[in-house]
Write a protein that holds these residues in place. Structure first.
Motif, mmCIF file in Angstrom:
data_model
loop_
_atom_site.group_PDB
_atom_site.id
_atom_site.type_symbol
_atom_site.label_atom_id
_atom_site.label_comp_id
_atom_site.label_asym_id
_atom_site.label_seq_id
_atom_site.Cartn_x
_atom_site.Cartn_y
_atom_site.Cartn_z
ATOM 1 N N ALA A 203 45.217 22.470 126.231
ATOM 2 C CA ALA A 203 45.151 21.894 124.890
ATOM 3 C C ALA A 203 46.094 22.629 123.952
ATOM 4 C CB ALA A 203 43.720 21.952 124.357
ATOM 5 N N LYS A 204 46.784 21.847 123.130
ATOM 6 C CA LYS A 204 47.661 22.421 122.105
ATOM 7 C C LYS A 204 47.372 21.729 120.787
ATOM 8 C CE LYS A 204 52.461 23.619 121.068
ATOM 9 N NZ LYS A 204 53.875 23.559 121.520
ATOM 10 N N ILE A 205 46.932 22.509 119.806
ATOM 11 C CA ILE A 205 46.637 21.993 118.474
ATOM 12 C C ILE A 205 47.500 22.755 117.474
ATOM 13 C CG2 ILE A 205 44.854 21.705 116.710
ATOM 14 C CD1 ILE A 205 42.833 21.469 118.966
ATOM 15 N N GLY A 206 48.450 22.070 116.909
ATOM 16 C CA GLY A 206 49.412 22.759 116.051
ATOM 17 C C GLY A 206 50.209 23.753 116.871
ATOM 18 N N LYS A 207 50.126 25.013 116.482
ATOM 19 C CA LYS A 207 50.815 26.068 117.220
ATOM 20 C C LYS A 207 49.877 26.850 118.134
ATOM 21 C CE LYS A 207 54.259 26.719 113.552
ATOM 22 N NZ LYS A 207 54.854 27.677 112.578
ATOM 23 N N THR A 208 48.608 26.460 118.186
ATOM 24 C CA THR A 208 47.615 27.177 118.986
ATOM 25 C C THR A 208 47.425 26.498 120.333
ATOM 26 O OG1 THR A 208 46.460 27.800 116.949
ATOM 27 C CG2 THR A 208 45.260 28.086 119.014
ATOM 28 N N GLU A 209 47.434 27.276 121.394
ATOM 29 C CA GLU A 209 47.220 26.752 122.743
ATOM 30 C C GLU A 209 46.017 27.419 123.374
ATOM 31 O OE1 GLU A 209 50.434 25.916 125.470
ATOM 32 O OE2 GLU A 209 51.895 26.445 123.909
ATOM 33 N N GLY A 210 45.322 26.678 124.230
ATOM 34 C CA GLY A 210 44.158 27.215 124.938
ATOM 35 C C GLY A 210 43.677 26.231 125.984
ATOM 36 N N MET A 211 42.554 26.540 126.596
ATOM 37 C CA MET A 211 42.009 25.729 127.678
ATOM 38 C C MET A 211 40.677 25.104 127.275
ATOM 39 S SD MET A 211 44.174 25.837 130.144
ATOM 40 C CE MET A 211 45.536 26.841 130.772
ATOM 41 N N ILE A 212 40.435 23.925 127.827
ATOM 42 C CA ILE A 212 39.138 23.261 127.743
ATOM 43 C C ILE A 212 38.688 23.009 129.176
ATOM 44 C CG2 ILE A 212 37.893 21.193 126.993
ATOM 45 C CD1 ILE A 212 39.884 20.926 124.715
ATOM 46 N N ASN A 213 37.446 23.356 129.497
ATOM 47 C CA ASN A 213 36.933 23.219 130.856
ATOM 48 C C ASN A 213 35.718 22.305 130.895
ATOM 49 O OD1 ASN A 213 38.691 25.112 132.303
ATOM 50 N ND2 ASN A 213 37.674 26.684 131.081
ATOM 51 N N ILE A 214 35.649 21.500 131.942
ATOM 52 C CA ILE A 214 34.446 20.723 132.250
ATOM 53 C C ILE A 214 34.041 21.081 133.665
ATOM 54 C CG2 ILE A 214 33.448 18.440 132.569
ATOM 55 C CD1 ILE A 214 35.320 17.365 130.466
ATOM 56 N N CYS A 215 32.838 21.599 133.815
ATOM 57 C CA CYS A 215 32.328 22.028 135.121
ATOM 58 C C CYS A 215 31.151 21.140 135.504
ATOM 59 C CB CYS A 215 31.905 23.498 135.046
ATOM 60 S SG CYS A 215 31.040 24.085 136.519
ATOM 61 N N ILE A 216 31.298 20.407 136.611
ATOM 62 C CA ILE A 216 30.252 19.482 137.058
ATOM 63 C C ILE A 216 29.775 19.918 138.442
ATOM 64 C CG2 ILE A 216 29.620 17.078 137.406
ATOM 65 C CD1 ILE A 216 32.108 16.287 135.842
ATOM 66 N N PRO A 217 28.512 20.327 138.584
ATOM 67 C CA PRO A 217 28.005 20.727 139.900
ATOM 68 C C PRO A 217 27.995 19.564 140.888
ATOM 69 C CG PRO A 217 26.581 21.543 138.132
ATOM 70 C CD PRO A 217 27.544 20.580 137.512
ATOM 71 N N HIS A 218 28.186 19.900 142.147
ATOM 72 C CA HIS A 218 28.180 18.873 143.199
ATOM 73 C C HIS A 218 26.836 18.168 143.276
ATOM 74 C CE1 HIS A 218 27.461 17.492 147.376
ATOM 75 N NE2 HIS A 218 28.712 17.076 147.284
#
Length: 330
Positions: A203-218
């Motif tokens: 994810a990049k919002i303006g000048k800030t970058e980072g991660m978004i995670n979705i974890c779904i168990p089996h």
């Protein structure tokens, strides 16, 4: 060949060995069982095709989320699927920073819950932008305040509704945020060695970058695993997209404005006569009043009708429809 050889088969096999037609090494290789390595610590419960399907589902989620955040924040937003992989639940939890912004998401009607996590730098950038700031967060990681928690909860709630939209082609899920945690050690949904599908977004919002995670168990996705097929997903989305596209086109056509012209008749006059026209002059047309008038869409004849008055306004009553056929009208 049966497991137990008859005497004739044994004699034939010994004869072939003695003449060199069959080699003992070949028989040994054929009789050896093929062994496939299996890691009991990290069992592969998701096939490559299923991970690819999850990737396509969440690419749609990324597009919808980008549209939503762009409208809300009024700044440059770019969210893309970075990778989709299988890992154990313990590996995922151990990889999260502390503090983190973690939402536990109920995956009804499926049994169980998933995790949605936003990198603090991205979360605080969103909060800063919504509160009127530039959205460039460069401070230290910290616990969010009560006001910041309320804001980020609303963002998570919207993200869950967008997740429903992204999953609708596979399963009609109704996700709902159960709680918000800042310490990953307090979130124990399944056993540490349980296999999970991790979808990571850049994810990049303006000048800030980072991660978004979705974890779904089996264990959550297990009832719908047969549906996680690329072929099924593409067939379903293709039908719905074609139907949806048709409805959009029909709506656009119905709302399209066109130029309609009513032609009373025609006449030919000289420029001198035209310049000499004054109020009260009469121009003789090439048609009788009983013949009605032509109604044209741009330059094409479509209807004929009669002139009248409707609710104190000039009007035309359509009496005949013309169909264009091979360059003529009938």
């Amino acid at each position: 060949m049966s497991d137990i050889l008859s005497q004739n088969e044994i004699d034939a096999l010994l004869a072939a060995l003695s003449t060199g037609e069959v080699k003992a090494e070949e028989i040994k290789k054929e009789s050896e069982k093929k062994v496939k390595p299996y890691d009991f610590k990290r069992p592969n419960k998701f096939s490559k095709e299923q991970l690819n399907t999850l990737s396509m589902i969440h690419e749609n989620f990324a597009r919808l989320l980008t549209t939503y955040l762009s409208a809300q924040l009024r700044t440059f937003v770019q969210i893309n699927v970075f990778f989709v992989e299988q890992m154990t639940y313990n590996e995922f939890i151990s990889s999260l920073p502390n503090p983190s912004l973690i939402s536990v998401v109920d995956f009804s009607p499926l049994k169980g819950a998933a995790i949605m996590e936003i990198n603090p730098s991205i979360a605080f950038s969103i909060i800063d932008r919504l509160l009127g700031g530039p959205g460039d967060y460069s401070g230290k990681l910290r616990e969010p305040t009560e006001i910041e928690t309320t804001i980020i909860e609303k963002i998570f709630t919207k993200m869950t509704s967008i997740l429903n939209e992204a999953w609708k082609d596979i399963e009609n899920i109704q996700t709902k945020m159960e709680k918000l945690e800042t310490n990953s050690q307090f979130v124990q949904l399944v056993s540490p060695n349980e296999a999970v599908a991790l979808i990571t977004f850049n994810a990049k919002i303006g000048k800030t970058e980072g991660m978004i995670n979705i974890c779904i168990p089996h264990i959550v996705l297990e009832p719908i695993m047969p549906k996680l097929s690329t072929r099924i997903w593409l067939a379903t989305t293709g039908q719905e997209q074609s139907s949806s596209a048709k409805e959009v086109i029909i709506d656009k056509v119905h709302d399209t404005k066109i130029q309609l012209r009513v032609e009373l008749g025609r006449a030919s006059i000289t420029i001198g006569e035209f310049l000499g026209l004054s109020v009260g002059d009469v121009i003789r047309l090439n048609r009788d009043i009983k013949d009605g008038v032509d109604v044209r869409i741009r330059d094409k004849l479509k209807f004929s009708g009669s002139v009248g008055i409707h609710r104190n306004k000039m009007a035309v009553k359509v009496q005949k429809i013309y169909y264009e056929k091979e360059g003529s009208y009938e």
